[in-house]
Design a protein around this motif. Structure first.
Motif, PDB file in Angstrom:
ATOM      1  N   ALA A  21       4.033  -9.430 -12.744  1.00  0.00           N
ATOM      2  CA  ALA A  21       3.539 -10.916 -13.145  1.00  0.00           C
ATOM      3  C   ALA A  21       5.043 -10.698 -13.409  1.00  0.00           C
ATOM      4  O   ALA A  21       5.696 -10.888 -13.838  1.00  0.00           O
ATOM      5  CB  ALA A  21       3.461 -10.571 -14.281  1.00  0.00           C
ATOM      6  N   ALA A  22       5.689 -12.007 -12.298  1.00  0.00           N
ATOM      7  CA  ALA A  22       6.807 -11.835 -11.880  1.00  0.00           C
ATOM      8  C   ALA A  22       7.562 -13.407 -12.928  1.00  0.00           C
ATOM      9  O   ALA A  22       8.414 -13.642 -13.132  1.00  0.00           O
ATOM     10  CB  ALA A  22       7.190 -13.178 -11.052  1.00  0.00           C
ATOM     11  N   HIS A  23       6.115 -14.257 -14.078  1.00  0.00           N
ATOM     12  CA  HIS A  23       6.412 -14.462 -14.817  1.00  0.00           C
ATOM     13  C   HIS A  23       5.177 -15.124 -15.490  1.00  0.00           C
ATOM     14  O   HIS A  23       4.386 -14.613 -15.148  1.00  0.00           O
ATOM     15  CB  HIS A  23       7.412 -15.938 -14.428  1.00  0.00           C
TER      16      HIS A  23
ATOM     17  N   GLY B 183      11.510 -15.112  -8.657  1.00  0.00           N
ATOM     18  CA  GLY B 183       9.674 -15.202  -9.485  1.00  0.00           C
ATOM     19  C   GLY B 183       9.623 -16.125  -9.900  1.00  0.00           C
ATOM     20  O   GLY B 183       8.334 -16.624 -11.093  1.00  0.00           O
ATOM     21  N   GLY B 184      10.653 -16.420 -10.668  1.00  0.00           N
ATOM     22  CA  GLY B 184      10.599 -17.763 -11.888  1.00  0.00           C
ATOM     23  C   GLY B 184      10.650 -19.021 -10.949  1.00  0.00           C
ATOM     24  O   GLY B 184      10.311 -19.969 -11.985  1.00  0.00           O
ATOM     25  N   GLY B 185      10.019 -19.626 -10.402  1.00  0.00           N
ATOM     26  CA  GLY B 185       9.671 -20.803 -10.467  1.00  0.00           C
ATOM     27  C   GLY B 185      10.606 -21.610 -10.379  1.00  0.00           C
ATOM     28  O   GLY B 185      11.795 -21.848  -9.833  1.00  0.00           O
ATOM     29  N   PHE B 186      10.507 -22.935 -10.427  1.00  0.00           N
ATOM     30  CA  PHE B 186      10.991 -23.529 -10.964  1.00  0.00           C
ATOM     31  C   PHE B 186      11.088 -24.437 -12.704  1.00  0.00           C
ATOM     32  O   PHE B 186      10.653 -23.668 -13.081  1.00  0.00           O
ATOM     33  CB  PHE B 186      10.389 -24.993 -10.068  1.00  0.00           C
ATOM     34  N   ILE B 187      11.842 -25.418 -12.561  1.00  0.00           N
ATOM     35  CA  ILE B 187      11.619 -25.489 -14.022  1.00  0.00           C
ATOM     36  C   ILE B 187      12.137 -27.403 -14.151  1.00  0.00           C
ATOM     37  O   ILE B 187      12.370 -27.946 -13.319  1.00  0.00           O
ATOM     38  CB  ILE B 187      13.346 -25.109 -15.102  1.00  0.00           C
ATOM     39  N   ALA B 188      11.276 -27.640 -15.490  1.00  0.00           N
ATOM     40  CA  ALA B 188      11.573 -29.068 -15.258  1.00  0.00           C
ATOM     41  C   ALA B 188      13.046 -30.279 -15.609  1.00  0.00           C
ATOM     42  O   ALA B 188      13.179 -28.932 -16.426  1.00  0.00           O
ATOM     43  CB  ALA B 188      10.284 -29.515 -15.952  1.00  0.00           C
TER      44      ALA B 188
ATOM     45  N   PRO C  40       0.683  -1.152  -0.034  1.00  0.00           N
ATOM     46  CA  PRO C  40       0.090   0.204  -0.178  1.00  0.00           C
ATOM     47  C   PRO C  40       0.636   0.985  -0.004  1.00  0.00           C
ATOM     48  O   PRO C  40       1.296   1.572   1.139  1.00  0.00           O
ATOM     49  CB  PRO C  40      -0.943   0.192   1.054  1.00  0.00           C
ATOM     50  N   THR C  41       1.318   1.880  -1.217  1.00  0.00           N
ATOM     51  CA  THR C  41       2.388   2.803  -1.217  1.00  0.00           C
ATOM     52  C   THR C  41       1.684   4.308  -0.971  1.00  0.00           C
ATOM     53  O   THR C  41       0.569   3.855  -1.362  1.00  0.00           O
ATOM     54  CB  THR C  41       2.727   2.528  -2.532  1.00  0.00           C
ATOM     55  N   SER C  42       2.393   5.663  -0.679  1.00  0.00           N
ATOM     56  CA  SER C  42       1.684   6.684  -1.057  1.00  0.00           C
ATOM     57  C   SER C  42       0.838   6.982  -2.528  1.00  0.00           C
ATOM     58  O   SER C  42       0.355   7.991  -2.342  1.00  0.00           O
ATOM     59  CB  SER C  42       2.877   7.529  -0.820  1.00  0.00           C
ATOM     60  N   ALA C  43       1.168   6.388  -3.057  1.00  0.00           N
ATOM     61  CA  ALA C  43       0.856   6.826  -4.270  1.00  0.00           C
ATOM     62  C   ALA C  43      -0.643   6.017  -5.400  1.00  0.00           C
ATOM     63  O   ALA C  43      -1.231   5.617  -5.880  1.00  0.00           O
ATOM     64  CB  ALA C  43       1.373   6.925  -5.495  1.00  0.00           C
ATOM     65  N   GLY C  44      -0.770   4.464  -4.280  1.00  0.00           N
ATOM     66  CA  GLY C  44      -1.722   3.899  -4.413  1.00  0.00           C
ATOM     67  C   GLY C  44      -1.304   1.967  -4.576  1.00  0.00           C
ATOM     68  O   GLY C  44       0.004   2.006  -3.598  1.00  0.00           O
ATOM     69  N   ILE C  45      -1.782   1.260  -5.017  1.00  0.00           N
ATOM     70  CA  ILE C  45      -1.760  -0.229  -4.415  1.00  0.00           C
ATOM     71  C   ILE C  45      -0.890  -0.397  -5.554  1.00  0.00           C
ATOM     72  O   ILE C  45      -1.032  -0.987  -6.426  1.00  0.00           O
ATOM     73  CB  ILE C  45      -2.638  -0.880  -4.133  1.00  0.00           C
ATOM     74  N   MET C  46       0.122  -1.999  -5.271  1.00  0.00           N
ATOM     75  CA  MET C  46       1.212  -2.097  -6.099  1.00  0.00           C
ATOM     76  C   MET C  46       0.951  -3.423  -5.564  1.00  0.00           C
ATOM     77  O   MET C  46       1.029  -3.737  -4.647  1.00  0.00           O
ATOM     78  CB  MET C  46       2.737  -1.955  -5.958  1.00  0.00           C
ATOM     79  N   LEU C  47       1.214  -4.442  -6.776  1.00  0.00           N
ATOM     80  CA  LEU C  47       0.583  -6.018  -6.510  1.00  0.00           C
ATOM     81  C   LEU C  47       1.490  -6.694  -7.136  1.00  0.00           C
ATOM     82  O   LEU C  47       2.511  -6.260  -8.143  1.00  0.00           O
ATOM     83  CB  LEU C  47      -0.699  -5.940  -7.061  1.00  0.00           C
ATOM     84  N   ILE C  48       1.638  -7.753  -6.431  1.00  0.00           N
ATOM     85  CA  ILE C  48       3.068  -8.569  -7.015  1.00  0.00           C
ATOM     86  C   ILE C  48       1.982  -9.940  -8.091  1.00  0.00           C
ATOM     87  O   ILE C  48       1.718 -10.668  -6.133  1.00  0.00           O
ATOM     88  CB  ILE C  48       4.495  -8.661  -6.130  1.00  0.00           C
TER      89      ILE C  48
END
Length: 332
Positions: free
Chosen positions: A141-143, A243-248, A102-110
């Protein structure tokens, strides 16, 4: 041009795990277990165990040996730091946690999560925090997998939010999705409109909050690591999130390229003095235990999510060893 780096830390793709029934997961793991690990694989697993100690033992076991996690009940919105909240939902390998500034200029989401969960999990979670969804201005969006970007189109359409992804994943999300297990067509996904590109080392800023992306392609072509400041009782800390998770498992030549990725991220985390560890799929790093400790925390006690710079480096180092174990396991 930023150098391309790749991330590999486990045997099964996290998004594939989220769609497999348990029996299929077990069959795949049993198939892997039927063949003993080579001396080279065991060598890197033992190195990872020594690095992990007791502190990161759960992470080592998951990343090196048994990539399996069960879904945990939704704990509801949780305040992790003075200026940083989590809306976990039923967190698992198939559901990404949404993080909130909750920033000073609105909401940032990841990571806004699945499209199907926007109205049932994300928006009610924000309202429980006393935050108006209409103030959502920035979504990272992290990926480019649906459990991470799925809610972005809704937030664009309803609130005019700007969506950030790496350029490679803006292209990646347009590719046809692979069939679901059993050969069924993958369900349709509403894509966000092409918007903002994330660049390595260029902070994404809203008001008094900035998030620094680090390129970690591999899980997807444009996967990101994210580094950002938070405060706990007014004291500054720095968070690192892969944020890239995992890989097969992939071709041996590809896996060998992946080995550089944790080292690249480690360089950034050391430079920016990261001392807080979180994941957007917190199924192996003790997230639930840390939440319990946070709820029981007394004034003056440390925040359980603050692991310290040395411990964070150990966390990344054990990922490197597990990546090497994966590489040798594929060669056998």
């Amino acid at each position: 041009m930023p150098r391309k780096v790749y991330w590999v830390v486990m045997v099964l793709t996290i998004c594939a795990l989220s769609t497999f029934p348990v029996s299929a997961q077990e069959a795949q793991q049993q198939g892997s277990a039927a063949k003993p690990d080579s001396p080279e694989v065991r060598e890197h697993i033992e190195k990872a165990k020594k690095i992990a100690g007791t502190y990161w033992a759960q992470a080592e076991h998951f990343l090196c040996e048994a990539p399996r996690a069960n879904q945990a009940a939704d704990p509801g919105p949780v305040k992790l730091f003075d200026n940083f909240w989590a809306i976990p939902g039923p967190y698992s390998v198939g559901n990404a946690v949404t993080y909130v500034f909750p920033t000073s200029a609105g909401i940032m989401l990841i990571d806004p999560g699945h499209a199907k969960d926007v109205e049932t999990v994300l928006l009610p979670g924000l309202q429980k925090l006393g935050l108006d969804p209409a103030n959502i201005k920035v979504v990272i969006a992290a990926h480019g997998h649906e459990d991470h970007f799925g809610g972005a189109a809704y937030l664009q359409d309803h609130y005019g939010a700007h969506v950030y992804m790496a350029a490679a994943d803006w292209d990646f999300i347009k590719l046809p999705r692979p069939p679901a297990p059993g050969g069924n067509a993958a369900p349709p996904v509403t894509l966000p409109k092409k918007d903002m590109n994330a660049f390595e080392g260029v902070p994404i800023t809203l008001g008094d909050q900035s998030v620094t992306p680090v390129f970690l392609p591999g899980h997807t072509p444009g996967s990101l690591g994210l580094i950002f400041p938070v405060k706990d009782g007014g004291k500054a800390h720095m968070v690192g999130m892969v944020g890239g998770g995992f890989i097969a498992q992939g071709p041996a030549s590809q896996v060998s390229e992946f080995i550089d990725s944790p080292q690249h991220f480690e360089e950034w985390t050391k430079r920016m003095k990261v001392d807080v560890e979180i994941q957007n799929h917190p199924v192996f790093d003790g997230f639930a235990d840390k939440l319990a400790a946070l709820r029981a925390r007394k004034p003056g006690e440390p925040n359980p999510f603050v692991v310290g710079e040395a411990n964070y480096t150990r966390f990344v180092d054990l990922m490197i060893e597990c990546a090497r174990a994966t590489m040798y396991r594929q060669k056998d």
